[in-house]
Design a protein around this motif. Structure first.
Motif, PDB file in Angstrom:
ATOM      1  N   THR A 105       0.816  -1.221   0.000  1.00 12.02           N
ATOM      2  CA  THR A 105       0.000   0.000   0.000  1.00 12.02           C
ATOM      3  C   THR A 105       0.848   1.269   0.000  1.00 12.02           C
ATOM      4  O   THR A 105       0.314   2.373   0.109  1.00 12.02           O
ATOM      5  N   ALA A 106       2.163   1.149  -0.128  1.00 17.62           N
ATOM      6  CA  ALA A 106       3.053   2.317  -0.075  1.00 17.62           C
ATOM      7  C   ALA A 106       2.764   3.283  -1.218  1.00 17.62           C
ATOM      8  O   ALA A 106       2.675   2.874  -2.380  1.00 17.62           O
ATOM      9  N   CYS A 119      12.942   7.243   2.228  1.00 18.85           N
ATOM     10  CA  CYS A 119      12.966   6.599   0.916  1.00 18.85           C
ATOM     11  C   CYS A 119      11.727   7.004   0.136  1.00 18.85           C
ATOM     12  O   CYS A 119      10.739   7.456   0.706  1.00 18.85           O
ATOM     13  N   ARG A 120      11.808   6.805  -1.179  1.00 17.92           N
ATOM     14  CA  ARG A 120      10.667   7.076  -2.048  1.00 17.92           C
ATOM     15  C   ARG A 120      10.432   5.873  -2.955  1.00 17.92           C
ATOM     16  O   ARG A 120      11.372   5.279  -3.473  1.00 17.92           O
ATOM     17  N   ARG A 121       9.163   5.570  -3.157  1.00 15.71           N
ATOM     18  CA  ARG A 121       8.788   4.496  -4.061  1.00 15.71           C
ATOM     19  C   ARG A 121       8.800   5.016  -5.487  1.00 15.71           C
ATOM     20  O   ARG A 121       8.299   6.104  -5.775  1.00 15.71           O
ATOM     21  N   ILE A 122       9.378   4.246  -6.385  1.00 12.16           N
ATOM     22  CA  ILE A 122       9.358   4.541  -7.818  1.00 12.16           C
ATOM     23  C   ILE A 122       8.836   3.299  -8.533  1.00 12.16           C
ATOM     24  O   ILE A 122       8.705   2.230  -7.917  1.00 12.16           O
ATOM     25  N   LEU A 123       8.537   3.427  -9.810  1.00 14.19           N
ATOM     26  CA  LEU A 123       7.991   2.280 -10.546  1.00 14.19           C
ATOM     27  C   LEU A 123       8.910   1.069 -10.487  1.00 14.19           C
ATOM     28  O   LEU A 123       8.445  -0.067 -10.423  1.00 14.19           O
ATOM     29  N   TRP A 145       5.867   0.061   5.677  1.00 13.59           N
ATOM     30  CA  TRP A 145       6.192   1.475   5.531  1.00 13.59           C
ATOM     31  C   TRP A 145       5.348   2.292   6.499  1.00 13.59           C
ATOM     32  O   TRP A 145       4.325   1.845   6.996  1.00 13.59           O
ATOM     33  N   ARG A 146       5.820   3.524   6.745  1.00 13.27           N
ATOM     34  CA  ARG A 146       5.044   4.544   7.447  1.00 13.27           C
ATOM     35  C   ARG A 146       5.579   5.899   6.997  1.00 13.27           C
ATOM     36  O   ARG A 146       6.674   5.987   6.425  1.00 13.27           O
ATOM     37  N   ARG A 153       6.341  10.387  -2.015  1.00 12.20           N
ATOM     38  CA  ARG A 153       6.319  10.824  -0.610  1.00 12.20           C
ATOM     39  C   ARG A 153       7.506  10.222   0.103  1.00 12.20           C
ATOM     40  O   ARG A 153       7.914   9.103  -0.193  1.00 12.20           O
ATOM     41  N   ASP A 154       8.056  10.952   1.066  1.00 12.96           N
ATOM     42  CA  ASP A 154       9.126  10.395   1.891  1.00 12.96           C
ATOM     43  C   ASP A 154       8.526   9.388   2.859  1.00 12.96           C
ATOM     44  O   ASP A 154       7.564   9.697   3.566  1.00 12.96           O
ATOM     45  N   LEU A 155       9.110   8.191   2.862  1.00 15.61           N
ATOM     46  CA  LEU A 155       8.605   7.105   3.690  1.00 15.61           C
ATOM     47  C   LEU A 155       9.720   6.514   4.541  1.00 15.61           C
ATOM     48  O   LEU A 155      10.885   6.509   4.144  1.00 15.61           O
TER      49      LEU A 155
END
Length: 64
Positions: free
Chosen positions: A7-8, A31-35, A54-55, A12-14
């Motif tokens: 669900t991240a 960290c940041r989610r990318i494709l 994640w949070r 956004r910074d996580l």
């Protein structure tokens, strides 16, 4: 509260949690989610990790 990694959100910074032989550990940098996976927010460096949870990243008040 930790959320399942599936669900991240993107862009956004996580704060991420990863598992290793010693248990679950939170990474000490945002960290940041990318494709294609994950990057370190400050440098955009691609990370070779498989986080489990994640949070929202909450910067330490001494960092601001």
């Amino acid at each position: 509260m930790w959320q399942p990694i599936s669900t991240a959100p993107f862009d956004r910074d996580l704060e991420l949690a990863v598992m290793d032989g010693d248990g679950v550990h939170a990474l000490v940098f945002p960290c940041r989610r990318i494709l294609a996976g994950w990057t370190k927010s400050a440098t955009n460096e691609r990370l070779d990790i498989s986080p489990t949870h994640w949070r929202t990243w909450k910067p330490d008040k001494t960092d601001v």
